[in-house]
Structures are given as structure tokens and as C-alpha cells.
Design an enzyme around this catalytic site. Sequence first.
Site, PDB file in Angstrom:
ATOM      1  N   LYS A   1       0.883  -1.182   0.000  1.00 47.90           N
ATOM      2  CA  LYS A   1       0.000   0.000   0.000  1.00 47.90           C
ATOM      3  C   LYS A   1       0.913   1.223   0.000  1.00 47.90           C
ATOM      4  O   LYS A   1       0.857   2.086   0.893  1.00 47.90           O
ATOM      5  CB  LYS A   1      -0.918  -0.060   1.235  1.00 47.90           C
ATOM      6  CG  LYS A   1      -1.999   1.015   1.280  1.00 47.90           C
ATOM      7  CD  LYS A   1      -3.127   0.804   0.276  1.00 47.90           C
ATOM      8  CE  LYS A   1      -4.078   1.979   0.289  1.00 47.90           C
ATOM      9  NZ  LYS A   1      -5.046   1.943  -0.823  1.00 47.90           N
TER      10      LYS A   1
ATOM     11  N   ASP B   1      -5.551  -2.948  -2.265  1.00 50.39           N
ATOM     12  CA  ASP B   1      -6.995  -2.845  -2.541  1.00 50.39           C
ATOM     13  C   ASP B   1      -7.309  -3.317  -3.960  1.00 50.39           C
ATOM     14  O   ASP B   1      -8.288  -4.032  -4.197  1.00 50.39           O
ATOM     15  CB  ASP B   1      -7.513  -1.419  -2.287  1.00 50.39           C
ATOM     16  CG  ASP B   1      -6.662  -0.328  -2.925  1.00 50.39           C
ATOM     17  OD1 ASP B   1      -5.536  -0.623  -3.385  1.00 50.39           O
ATOM     18  OD2 ASP B   1      -7.126   0.822  -2.970  1.00 50.39           O
TER      19      ASP B   1
END
Length: 363
Positions: free
Chosen positions: A193, A226
Site C-alpha cells: 500500500k 486494494d
Amino acid sequence: MAAAHQPIPIALLPGDGIGPEIIVESRKVLEAVGTRFDHDFSFSEHLIGGCAIESTGNPLPPETVAAAKASDVVLLGAVGGPQWSDPQAKIRPEQGLLGIREELGLFANIRPVRVHRQLAAASPLKPEIIEGVDILFFRELTGGIYFGGSTTSTDGRTVTDHMRYSVEEIERIVRLAAQAAQQRSGKLTSVDKANVLAVSRLWRSTTDRVMAHEFPDVEYETILVDAMAMHLLSRPSEFDVVVTGNLFGDILTDEASMLPGSMGLLPSASVGLTKPGVFEPIHGSAPDIAGKGKANPLAAILTAAMGLRYSLDMESEATAIESAVDAVLDEGLRTPDIAAGTDAIDTASMGSAVVDAVRRYAH
Ligand code: IPM
Ligand code: MG
């Protein structure tokens, strides 16, 4: 590898819930492999998790750690259950699992996700999406937010868990994953991330460097976590080896475990730089079906195969188990989780069917 007839110590840590009934089945299969390939496996059983709390007050008794360290392979069932699930409790079964990972230095959790062609109908996804899925996850297991410690403000109203990685911790898991990629299709996906987290930016720059300098032959890509959650559902067959940190790996492997239809089929290996590794199914202790003969022992049986492969270098023996599992699935044998409305057999019958298939196996 140990010479034939010299006992090979295997520690069994059945744990809680369905743990004991599935570990019994993997032991049966290992005994059949021992006979078939002339190995003398010696088994010992030890406490971990909730049952260890009940009898010793400690989810990871020192005796269990000592026995694990003295073994070549550690097979773990599952830990946890509703009676120990109070999140406020100071002593919890999961501490046994995290503790043994730390004690044995098991920084790499290897989780293969393969769709068994016989069970494509058991997947919640369309057959054309899951066709050919064969992913090998490398989840970092002894660092990140799981082991960064936590702090509570003096007024008790703010709690912080620390996500922490060092360059060395990132390098060693990335190297293992990249080596595996070299032996497979030569493709590695690293998940982070990095658009938000500083720890992920270190993960990204370290991985970029290791891949460029040490593995120029491996095709390498990075994907944000994600987006990866989405791609695992839309195009799972395009991934080969995937490497990621502890928390993201925990979540993504649970998601990926649904691709083959049941968690009851997925093994995992946790390894460090030295023996022994700890091998455990991905599924949990399933207290709702414990003791009813409904649990699927195939994940635990395939876990034993991973133990033979990664800790003992017994490739033929591991393949014998995997082929035996394929054979019983080809015969149409199903436990309730994968029966899709057809007749199901119980845990012990499934284990015995695999034992018979191992005995028949010719290599
Ligand atoms: C796993 C489990 C464990 C983890 C829990 C039980 C502590 O979910 O092995 O994935 O989060 O690592
Ligand atoms: Mg998990």
C-alpha cells in the site's frame, strides 16, 4: 534427508475444535507413506491453543516449544473456539500460534491456492474465471503490524498498533518468493500500500532493488492491496507467485482460499532458515462442526505433504499424497463442505480413502 529406518521425529499439535480429528487423518496418511517408502516416522503429540490454556494456563507451554524444536516437522491442526474468544482476555489461543511462529523464526508462510478441476463447481466464481488458478502466496509471518507491539495512551482512549518492517525482513521473504518464481512460471507480484503507508514504501523500494539486482530473469510487478483484492476475483488465473506482508497476506489468502470453493482443501507451510517448519491447514478450528465427523481432512493431509516436501526434501512422498488426494476426488468422494448436495462421507472415511490411494500409488 534421514537415512531409512532412522526415526524421523514429527510433532503433532492438534489444538482445538476440528484440529484433533483432522490431524489423526494426516497421521494415518503419513503412516501409509512411511510403509510405502520405507521411512520410520515417530509421532509425538503436544498441546497448543485453547486446550493448552485449559490444562496448563499457557497457550504455548514450554514443553510444546521444546518438542517442536526437537522435531523435523511440526503439524498443527487449528486453535481457538468460542469459549476463549473474549477479545478482552489477556490469554488467548491465538497467542500459541503467533508464539510458535516467533519461537521457530518462521518468517515465511507459503500458501498455495490451486483449483482442483474436479471441484470447479464448488467455487462461488464462474468456471471460466477460476480455470487454471494456481497461485503461490508468500506471506511474511513474523513482522509487520502483528509483531510491532502496541501502545495505549495514558487516558486509555487511543490505542496504536505499530506496523514495522526492516530492510532485512523484506529482503529475506522477497528472495524466497523470487526463488520460487524462478522454479515456476518466472513471475512475481508484490502487494503493498505504497501510495499511503511509509512501511509499504520501504517494502516497495527494497523489493524493486532485490528484483532488479538479483532476479532480472523474473517478471516482476507491484500491485496495491486494494486493487489486488479486486484482481483476485476478476482475473485470478493471471497470478503466479505473490509476495506480501503479514496483515495483507492474512486477508488476501483468506479471500483467495474461496477460489477453489472450500477452505477445507488448502494447506500451508511456515518456514524459516532452519528446521523445523510448521505446517497447518489455512482453515480454522470450526467449533460448530467439531466432533461430528463433518470436517474435511484433505487440507490437513495436503499439509502433511507440504511438510515432507519443505522440511524433509521428500518430493516423491509429497507427490504421492497429492496424487492420492486427486484420486479420491476423481472417485467422487466428498465431505459435506464440497458435496454440493450430493452424498457425503465423514472425516475418517475420507482419510481412509486417501490411505488406500497412497497404498495403490505407483511412481
Ligand atoms: C492465519 C490465522 C491467524 C493469523 C490467527 C488465528 C492468529 O488467521 O493463520 O491466517 O492471523 O495469522
Ligand atoms: Mg488468517
